[in-house]
Design a protein around this motif. Structure first.
Motif, short mmCIF file in Angstrom:
data_model
loop_
_atom_site.label_atom_id
_atom_site.label_comp_id
_atom_site.label_asym_id
_atom_site.label_seq_id
_atom_site.Cartn_x
_atom_site.Cartn_y
_atom_site.Cartn_z
N GLY A 104 43.86 56.50 32.43
CA GLY A 104 44.91 57.17 33.17
C GLY A 104 46.24 56.46 32.98
N PHE A 105 47.28 57.02 33.55
CA PHE A 105 48.61 56.41 33.44
C PHE A 105 48.66 55.04 34.12
CE2 PHE A 105 49.71 60.93 32.85
CZ PHE A 105 50.31 60.82 31.62
N ASP A 106 47.71 54.80 35.00
CA ASP A 106 47.66 53.50 35.68
C ASP A 106 46.89 52.45 34.88
OD1 ASP A 106 45.10 54.48 35.94
OD2 ASP A 106 45.07 54.42 38.13
N GLY A 107 46.36 52.84 33.70
CA GLY A 107 45.62 51.92 32.85
C GLY A 107 44.16 51.81 33.19
N LYS A 108 43.70 52.55 34.19
CA LYS A 108 42.29 52.51 34.59
C LYS A 108 41.53 53.65 33.93
CE LYS A 108 43.40 50.49 39.04
NZ LYS A 108 43.44 50.70 40.49
N THR A 110 39.28 56.81 33.38
CA THR A 110 39.11 58.06 34.11
C THR A 110 37.68 58.55 33.91
OG1 THR A 110 39.68 59.56 32.29
CG2 THR A 110 41.52 58.65 33.58
#
Length: 135
Positions: A104-108, A110
């Motif tokens: 995801g955009f948060d680097g985590k 998905t």
């Protein structure tokens, strides 16, 4: 649409390919966009086709399922898709067992996995990097 059903969805794939090419040619480019650009969009946005860029095409050229003629066949994207479907069917156990989660955009990670087309894109991109350097 993914590599396992390219032959049954070939016309749909060609239509999407043509539509993307048409839509981006109007605002962005004075001429018809290259197959490289269109397949990069098909991979990045929809995950339905490998990005048929230089490394991917050279990787196919080094493979045993296709000849180096594919380097000159970017205008025959449909033929390449059909060859990739045959490749997938020969190696589907390995490809299906390769599960990579997108980030995801948060680097985590998905819950969404890479498509089979993206995995095949990575296979041939790396194939060229490993076997094609300096040749």
């Amino acid at each position: 649409i993914d590599v396992y059903n390219y032959s049954s969805r070939l016309q749909d794939s060609k239509n999407i390919y043509s539509d993307i090419g048409y839509l981006i040619s109007i605002p962005l480019l004075p001429k018809i966009p290259s197959p490289i650009l269109v397949t990069k969009i098909l991979l990045g946005v929809f995950g339905i086709s490998p990005a048929m860029d230089t490394y991917f095409m050279k990787g196919i050229g080094h493979s045993t399922f296709a000849s180096s003629n594919y380097l000159n066949e970017l205008n025959s994207v449909g033929d390449i898709w059909l060859a990739l479907e045959r490749f997938y069917k020969e190696h589907q156990n390995i490809i299906n067992n390769t599960v990579i989660n997108s980030l995801g955009f948060d680097g985590k990670q998905t819950a969404h996995n890479y498509s089979k087309a993206k995995i095949i894109d990575m296979i041939f991109f790396n194939f060229e990097n490993v076997y094609g350097k300096g040749k």
